[in-house]
Design a protein around this motif. Structure first.
Motif, mmCIF file in Angstrom:
data_model
loop_
_atom_site.group_PDB
_atom_site.id
_atom_site.type_symbol
_atom_site.label_atom_id
_atom_site.label_comp_id
_atom_site.label_asym_id
_atom_site.label_seq_id
_atom_site.Cartn_x
_atom_site.Cartn_y
_atom_site.Cartn_z
ATOM 1 N N LEU A 41 49.577 61.253 38.259
ATOM 2 C CA LEU A 41 48.503 61.916 38.977
ATOM 3 C C LEU A 41 47.213 61.116 38.845
ATOM 4 N N ALA A 42 47.006 60.461 37.703
ATOM 5 C CA ALA A 42 45.806 59.639 37.503
ATOM 6 C C ALA A 42 45.776 58.485 38.512
ATOM 7 N N GLU A 43 46.911 57.829 38.742
ATOM 8 C CA GLU A 43 46.962 56.744 39.725
ATOM 9 C C GLU A 43 46.592 57.260 41.108
ATOM 10 N N ARG A 44 47.109 58.416 41.445
ATOM 11 C CA ARG A 44 46.803 59.015 42.745
ATOM 12 C C ARG A 44 45.306 59.307 42.844
ATOM 13 N N ASP A 45 44.740 59.860 41.789
ATOM 14 C CA ASP A 45 43.316 60.194 41.785
ATOM 15 C C ASP A 45 42.446 58.943 41.908
ATOM 16 N N GLY B 151 45.274 46.014 38.184
ATOM 17 C CA GLY B 151 45.511 46.622 36.876
ATOM 18 C C GLY B 151 44.347 47.523 36.491
ATOM 19 N N ASP B 152 44.672 48.570 35.746
ATOM 20 C CA ASP B 152 43.682 49.575 35.371
ATOM 21 C C ASP B 152 42.446 48.969 34.723
ATOM 22 N N LYS B 153 42.683 48.272 33.619
ATOM 23 C CA LYS B 153 41.581 47.733 32.832
ATOM 24 C C LYS B 153 40.758 46.731 33.637
ATOM 25 N N ASN B 154 41.424 45.832 34.343
ATOM 26 C CA ASN B 154 40.715 44.817 35.129
ATOM 27 C C ASN B 154 39.879 45.441 36.242
ATOM 28 N N LEU B 155 40.403 46.477 36.880
ATOM 29 C CA LEU B 155 39.682 47.134 37.962
ATOM 30 C C LEU B 155 38.403 47.782 37.449
ATOM 31 N N VAL B 156 38.517 48.552 36.368
ATOM 32 C CA VAL B 156 37.342 49.221 35.810
ATOM 33 C C VAL B 156 36.321 48.196 35.318
ATOM 34 N N GLN B 157 36.792 47.165 34.645
ATOM 35 C CA GLN B 157 35.872 46.139 34.146
ATOM 36 C C GLN B 157 35.173 45.406 35.282
ATOM 37 N N ALA B 158 35.900 45.101 36.337
ATOM 38 C CA ALA B 158 35.295 44.405 37.478
ATOM 39 C C ALA B 158 34.185 45.248 38.101
ATOM 40 N N ILE B 159 34.418 46.547 38.224
ATOM 41 C CA ILE B 159 33.399 47.429 38.797
ATOM 42 C C ILE B 159 32.222 47.570 37.833
ATOM 43 N N ALA B 160 32.511 47.808 36.551
ATOM 44 C CA ALA B 160 31.450 47.997 35.552
ATOM 45 C C ALA B 160 30.599 46.744 35.369
ATOM 46 N N GLN B 161 31.226 45.564 35.467
ATOM 47 C CA GLN B 161 30.509 44.307 35.250
ATOM 48 C C GLN B 161 30.034 43.665 36.552
ATOM 49 N N LEU C 69 37.609 54.225 31.396
ATOM 50 C CA LEU C 69 38.846 53.895 30.693
ATOM 51 C C LEU C 69 39.154 54.987 29.690
ATOM 52 N N SER C 70 40.409 55.345 29.573
ATOM 53 C CA SER C 70 40.835 56.271 28.525
ATOM 54 C C SER C 70 42.059 55.671 27.844
ATOM 55 N N HIS C 71 42.197 55.953 26.565
ATOM 56 C CA HIS C 71 43.302 55.409 25.782
ATOM 57 C C HIS C 71 44.183 56.552 25.293
ATOM 58 N N ASP C 72 45.489 56.348 25.333
ATOM 59 C CA ASP C 72 46.426 57.282 24.714
ATOM 60 C C ASP C 72 47.645 56.499 24.253
ATOM 61 N N GLU C 73 48.674 57.213 23.843
ATOM 62 C CA GLU C 73 49.849 56.535 23.292
ATOM 63 C C GLU C 73 50.578 55.680 24.322
ATOM 64 N N GLN C 74 50.309 55.896 25.603
ATOM 65 C CA GLN C 74 50.972 55.121 26.651
ATOM 66 C C GLN C 74 50.148 53.927 27.098
ATOM 67 N N GLY C 75 48.961 53.749 26.529
ATOM 68 C CA GLY C 75 48.157 52.591 26.881
ATOM 69 C C GLY C 75 46.802 52.956 27.439
ATOM 70 N N VAL C 76 46.256 52.066 28.227
ATOM 71 C CA VAL C 76 44.933 52.235 28.810
ATOM 72 C C VAL C 76 45.083 52.711 30.251
ATOM 73 N N HIS C 77 44.300 53.700 30.622
ATOM 74 C CA HIS C 77 44.345 54.251 31.974
ATOM 75 C C HIS C 77 42.929 54.399 32.489
ATOM 76 N N ILE C 78 42.789 54.383 33.788
ATOM 77 C CA ILE C 78 41.481 54.703 34.343
ATOM 78 C C ILE C 78 41.573 56.057 35.009
ATOM 79 N N THR C 79 40.523 56.808 34.878
ATOM 80 C CA THR C 79 40.467 58.119 35.499
ATOM 81 C C THR C 79 39.116 58.299 36.159
#
Length: 166
Positions: A66-70, A93-103, A133-143
């Protein structure tokens, strides 16, 4: 509107998967991305759907979470960014996308097919601070970040019980 689909992966054609619904036997052609391409034909899939409706027609886009869809829907909120561009950005990729926007890294965003310098600037301007970015046992996700009051109001408007939503 189609929101969720469970079925069997029957065929992959280009960037679309033909998924046969386990309930009705109906085949749905869904634009997909990510690890869905490496699934074995005949395997069971459960995906969240974004039902894109325009004057030209309708398309279904499938996501594992659902996070990917959001995130996809958040990307579509950028004026001038369509579904193809949004899917291309998800491939970063989640992390790269968020970092590219933030930076404000226009170069990283323009590495996605269909995203030029003007659109990259617009994405940075409109989405800066809206994805985290959020972290959990499955890795890094963007929400997507959002006002909780707005979410509650929207879900109650869709018919969900207010206490359950809260």
């Amino acid at each position: 509107m189609i929101w969720y689909l469970r079925g069997t992966l029957f065929e992959i054609v280009g960037q679309e998967a033909l998924i046969i619904s386990e309930g009705t036997g109906t085949g749905y052609l869904v634009s997909v991305w990510g690890d869905i391409f490496w699934q074995t034909l005949g395997s069971e899939l459960a995906i969240y759907i974004y039902h894109h409706i325009t004057e030209q027609g309708q398309r279904l886009f499938g996501f594992r979470t659902l996070a990917e869809r959001d995130i996809f829907v958040t990307l579509l909120s950028v004026n001038g960014l369509g579904p193809k561009g949004a899917l291309a950005l998800l491939w970063l990729g989640d992390k790269n996308l968020v970092q590219a926007i933030a930076q404000a890294d226009e170069w990283a965003l323009t590495s996605a097919p269909g995203v030029g310098p003007k659109l990259a600037k617009k994405i940075i301007l409109e989405l800066s601070g809206k994805l985290t970015l959020s972290h959990d046992e499955q890795g890094v996700h963007i929400t997507p970040t959002a006002d909780n009051k707005e979410i509650v109001t929207t879900l109650v408007g869709m018919g969900y019980d207010k206490k359950s939503v809260e």
